[in-house]
Design a protein around this motif. Structure first.
Motif, PDB file in Angstrom:
ATOM      1  N   UNK A   1       0.830  -1.212   0.000  1.00  0.00           N
ATOM      2  CA  UNK A   1       0.000   0.000   0.000  1.00  0.00           C
ATOM      3  C   UNK A   1       0.860   1.256   0.000  1.00  0.00           C
ATOM      4  N   UNK A   2       2.045   1.192   0.604  1.00  0.00           N
ATOM      5  CA  UNK A   2       2.948   2.341   0.657  1.00  0.00           C
ATOM      6  C   UNK A   2       3.800   2.481  -0.604  1.00  0.00           C
ATOM      7  N   UNK A   3       3.736   1.526  -1.508  1.00  0.00           N
ATOM      8  CA  UNK A   3       4.544   1.543  -2.733  1.00  0.00           C
ATOM      9  C   UNK A   3       5.420   0.297  -2.803  1.00  0.00           C
ATOM     10  N   UNK A   4       6.375   0.313  -3.730  1.00  0.00           N
ATOM     11  CA  UNK A   4       7.290  -0.818  -3.870  1.00  0.00           C
ATOM     12  C   UNK A   4       8.270  -0.866  -2.709  1.00  0.00           C
ATOM     13  N   UNK A   5       8.505  -2.058  -2.201  1.00  0.00           N
ATOM     14  CA  UNK A   5       9.484  -2.256  -1.141  1.00  0.00           C
ATOM     15  C   UNK A   5      10.389  -3.417  -1.538  1.00  0.00           C
ATOM     16  N   UNK A   6      11.641  -3.333  -1.104  1.00  0.00           N
ATOM     17  CA  UNK A   6      12.639  -4.353  -1.402  1.00  0.00           C
ATOM     18  C   UNK A   6      12.921  -5.143  -0.131  1.00  0.00           C
ATOM     19  N   UNK A   7      12.799  -6.471  -0.215  1.00  0.00           N
ATOM     20  CA  UNK A   7      13.015  -7.343   0.936  1.00  0.00           C
ATOM     21  C   UNK A   7      14.153  -8.315   0.650  1.00  0.00           C
ATOM     22  N   UNK A   8      14.835  -8.735   1.729  1.00  0.00           N
ATOM     23  CA  UNK A   8      15.933  -9.666   1.626  1.00  0.00           C
ATOM     24  C   UNK A   8      15.710 -10.854   2.560  1.00  0.00           C
ATOM     25  N   UNK A   9      16.014 -12.044   2.066  1.00  0.00           N
ATOM     26  CA  UNK A   9      15.992 -13.251   2.884  1.00  0.00           C
ATOM     27  C   UNK A   9      17.344 -13.927   2.699  1.00  0.00           C
ATOM     28  N   UNK A  10      17.944 -14.326   3.830  1.00  0.00           N
ATOM     29  CA  UNK A  10      19.259 -14.938   3.778  1.00  0.00           C
ATOM     30  C   UNK A  10      19.357 -16.006   4.839  1.00  0.00           C
ATOM     31  N   UNK A  11      20.082 -17.049   4.560  1.00  0.00           N
ATOM     32  CA  UNK A  11      20.196 -18.173   5.476  1.00  0.00           C
ATOM     33  C   UNK A  11      20.872 -17.763   6.792  1.00  0.00           C
ATOM     34  N   UNK A  12      21.723 -16.729   6.765  1.00  0.00           N
ATOM     35  CA  UNK A  12      22.462 -16.297   7.950  1.00  0.00           C
ATOM     36  C   UNK A  12      21.757 -15.218   8.749  1.00  0.00           C
ATOM     37  N   UNK A  13      20.609 -14.735   8.262  1.00  0.00           N
ATOM     38  CA  UNK A  13      19.841 -13.702   8.962  1.00  0.00           C
ATOM     39  C   UNK A  13      18.444 -14.276   9.242  1.00  0.00           C
ATOM     40  N   UNK A  14      18.003 -14.145  10.478  1.00  0.00           N
ATOM     41  CA  UNK A  14      16.709 -14.694  10.860  1.00  0.00           C
ATOM     42  C   UNK A  14      15.590 -13.803  10.313  1.00  0.00           C
ATOM     43  N   UNK A  15      14.637 -14.404   9.641  1.00  0.00           N
ATOM     44  CA  UNK A  15      13.469 -13.677   9.142  1.00  0.00           C
ATOM     45  C   UNK A  15      13.741 -12.968   7.817  1.00  0.00           C
ATOM     46  N   UNK A  16      12.782 -12.139   7.460  1.00  0.00           N
ATOM     47  CA  UNK A  16      12.858 -11.360   6.228  1.00  0.00           C
ATOM     48  C   UNK A  16      13.078  -9.912   6.609  1.00  0.00           C
ATOM     49  N   UNK A  17      14.069  -9.262   6.003  1.00  0.00           N
ATOM     50  CA  UNK A  17      14.415  -7.891   6.332  1.00  0.00           C
ATOM     51  C   UNK A  17      14.082  -6.965   5.163  1.00  0.00           C
ATOM     52  N   UNK A  18      13.623  -5.765   5.496  1.00  0.00           N
ATOM     53  CA  UNK A  18      13.369  -4.763   4.473  1.00  0.00           C
ATOM     54  C   UNK A  18      14.664  -4.005   4.193  1.00  0.00           C
ATOM     55  N   UNK A  19      14.982  -3.827   2.918  1.00  0.00           N
ATOM     56  CA  UNK A  19      16.174  -3.114   2.506  1.00  0.00           C
ATOM     57  C   UNK A  19      15.753  -1.683   2.163  1.00  0.00           C
ATOM     58  N   UNK A  20      16.450  -0.731   2.695  1.00  0.00           N
ATOM     59  CA  UNK A  20      16.117   0.687   2.454  1.00  0.00           C
ATOM     60  C   UNK A  20      16.465   1.110   1.059  1.00  0.00           C
TER      61      UNK A  20
END
Length: 77
Positions: A58-77
């Motif tokens: 709803x806020x627009x396009x967002x970029x997300x990252x998933x990695x085996x060494x980081x827990x969960x899904x993180x939003x990339x600025x």
């Protein structure tokens, strides 16, 4: 640069760094050469590389990252 382009570029850079590092290590430490070295590096690189994806919210396009060494899904600025 759009978020989709950034995601594609980040995917490529992340994979390339891991791929060439593993490929060099296989040559230097194990003496592997030829297609075997590249195939093993490709498989390991595919598993270990971070995955980036753009999502329309709803806020627009967002970029997300998933990695085996980081827990969960993180939003990339």
């Amino acid at each position: 640069m759009s978020k989709k382009t950034k995601g594609l570029l980040y995917n490529f850079i992340g994979f390339a760094i891991i791929f060439f590092s593993i490929r060099y290590g296989l040559t230097h430490f194990f003496g592997l050469e030829g297609l075997t070295r590249s195939l093993i590096a490709f498989g390991i690189g595919t598993l270990l590389a971070p995955k980036f994806q753009t999502v329309n919210t709803k806020e627009g396009e967002k970029l997300f990252m998933k990695w085996i060494f980081v827990k969960g899904i993180k939003e990339v600025e």
